[in-house]
Write a protein that holds these residues in place. Structure first.
Motif, PDB file in Angstrom:
ATOM      1  N   THR A  88      -4.740   2.956   6.836  1.00  9.51           N
ATOM      2  CA  THR A  88      -3.379   2.935   6.393  1.00  9.51           C
ATOM      3  C   THR A  88      -2.986   4.165   5.710  1.00  9.51           C
ATOM      4  OG1 THR A  88      -3.073   0.078   5.908  1.00  9.51           O
ATOM      5  CG2 THR A  88      -1.807   1.703   5.195  1.00  9.51           C
ATOM      6  N   PHE A  89      -3.873   4.683   5.795  1.00  9.60           N
ATOM      7  CA  PHE A  89      -3.889   5.982   4.657  1.00  9.60           C
ATOM      8  C   PHE A  89      -4.018   7.035   6.226  1.00  9.60           C
ATOM      9  CE2 PHE A  89      -5.685   3.786   1.119  1.00  9.60           C
ATOM     10  CZ  PHE A  89      -4.757   4.793   0.708  1.00  9.60           C
ATOM     11  N   ASN A 139       1.186   8.314   8.241  1.00  8.41           N
ATOM     12  CA  ASN A 139       0.214   7.827   7.898  1.00  8.41           C
ATOM     13  C   ASN A 139       0.782   6.108   8.092  1.00  8.41           C
ATOM     14  OD1 ASN A 139       1.456   7.129   5.542  1.00  8.41           O
ATOM     15  ND2 ASN A 139      -0.202   8.345   4.751  1.00  8.41           N
TER      16      ASN A 139
END
Length: 173
Positions: free
Chosen positions: A24-25, A41
Motif C-alpha cells: 500500500t506504500f 499510493n
C-alpha cells in the motif's frame, strides 16, 4: 512460538495482510512525464485504500495474535464471520480502486503497488472464506438473515429467552 498451530487459512490471512501492509506504500497510480514519474499510493485513496488497509491488516494482526496465543478472541462474537466480512470487503474495495481510474485517464497507469495489494487482498479474502468454513460456517447461511442474527446472539433467538409479558392488572373496568 509454535507455528504448527497455524492452519492454511490462517497463513493466507496473515500473508495477504502482510502483502497489503507493505505494498500500500508503493505507487498505486502513476503518471510518467519527461520530468519524472508522479503518482499516488494507497494512502492517497481513503475509501478504496485506507479503509481496506485497516480491514485486511487488522484482520491479519488479530488472526496472528489469536493463533499464536497472545490473546484469546471472545467466544461471544463470531470472529470468523467478522474476519470473513472484513477481508472480503477490503479486497472488494481494492478491486474497485483497480477497476476505476483516478480521474485523469490519459497517461495514467496502474502501479505495481495496486497490483500486488489487490493480490494480497484476494489471498486474505480466500483465507477468510476458508477460515469461516473451517469454523463450521456455511456460505449458504450468509443469505439467511435469521442465521446471521443468531450468530451474534450466541445462536439463540432473543425472543425465545424472554419470559412472557405479565398479565394486565386487575382493576376497575
Amino acid at each position: 512460538m509454535d507455528f504448527s498451530k497455524f492452519k492454511t487459512h490462517d497463513w493466507l490471512v496473515v500473508g495477504g495482510g502482510a502483502v497489503v501492509l507493505i505494498f500500500t506504500f508503493l505507487k498505486w497510480w502513476k503518471v510518467d512525464t519527461p520530468f519524472g514519474s508522479y503518482g499516488s499510493n494507497g494512502f492517497d485513496h481513503f475509501f478504496t485504500g485506507i479503509v481496506p488497509w485497516i480491514l485486511i491488516v487488522g484482520t491479519a494482526v488479530l488472526t496472528f495474535l489469536a493463533v499464536a496465543g497472545v490473546f484469546k478472541l471472545p467466544a461471544t462474537i463470531p470472529s470468523q464471520l467478522i474476519f470473513l466480512a472484513a477481508t472480503v470487503l477490503g479486497a472488494l474495495l481494492i478491486l474497485i480502486n483497480f477497476l476505476t481510474s483516478p480521474g485523469i485517464p490519459d497517461g495514467v497507469d496502474r502501479g505495481v503497488g495496486l497490483f500486488l495489494s489487490l493480490i494480497g487482498g484476494i489471498v486474505a479474502a480466500v483465507g477468510g472464506v476458508l477460515g469461516y468454513q473451517a469454523s463450521g460456517g456455511d456460505l449458504k447461511d450468509l443469505t439467511d438473515m435469521n442465521k446471521l442474527k443468531g450468530a451474534f446472539d450466541g445462536g439463540s433467538n432473543a425472543s425465545d429467552d424472554m419470559p412472557p409479558p405479565p398479565p394486565p392488572p386487575a382493576g376497575d373496568v
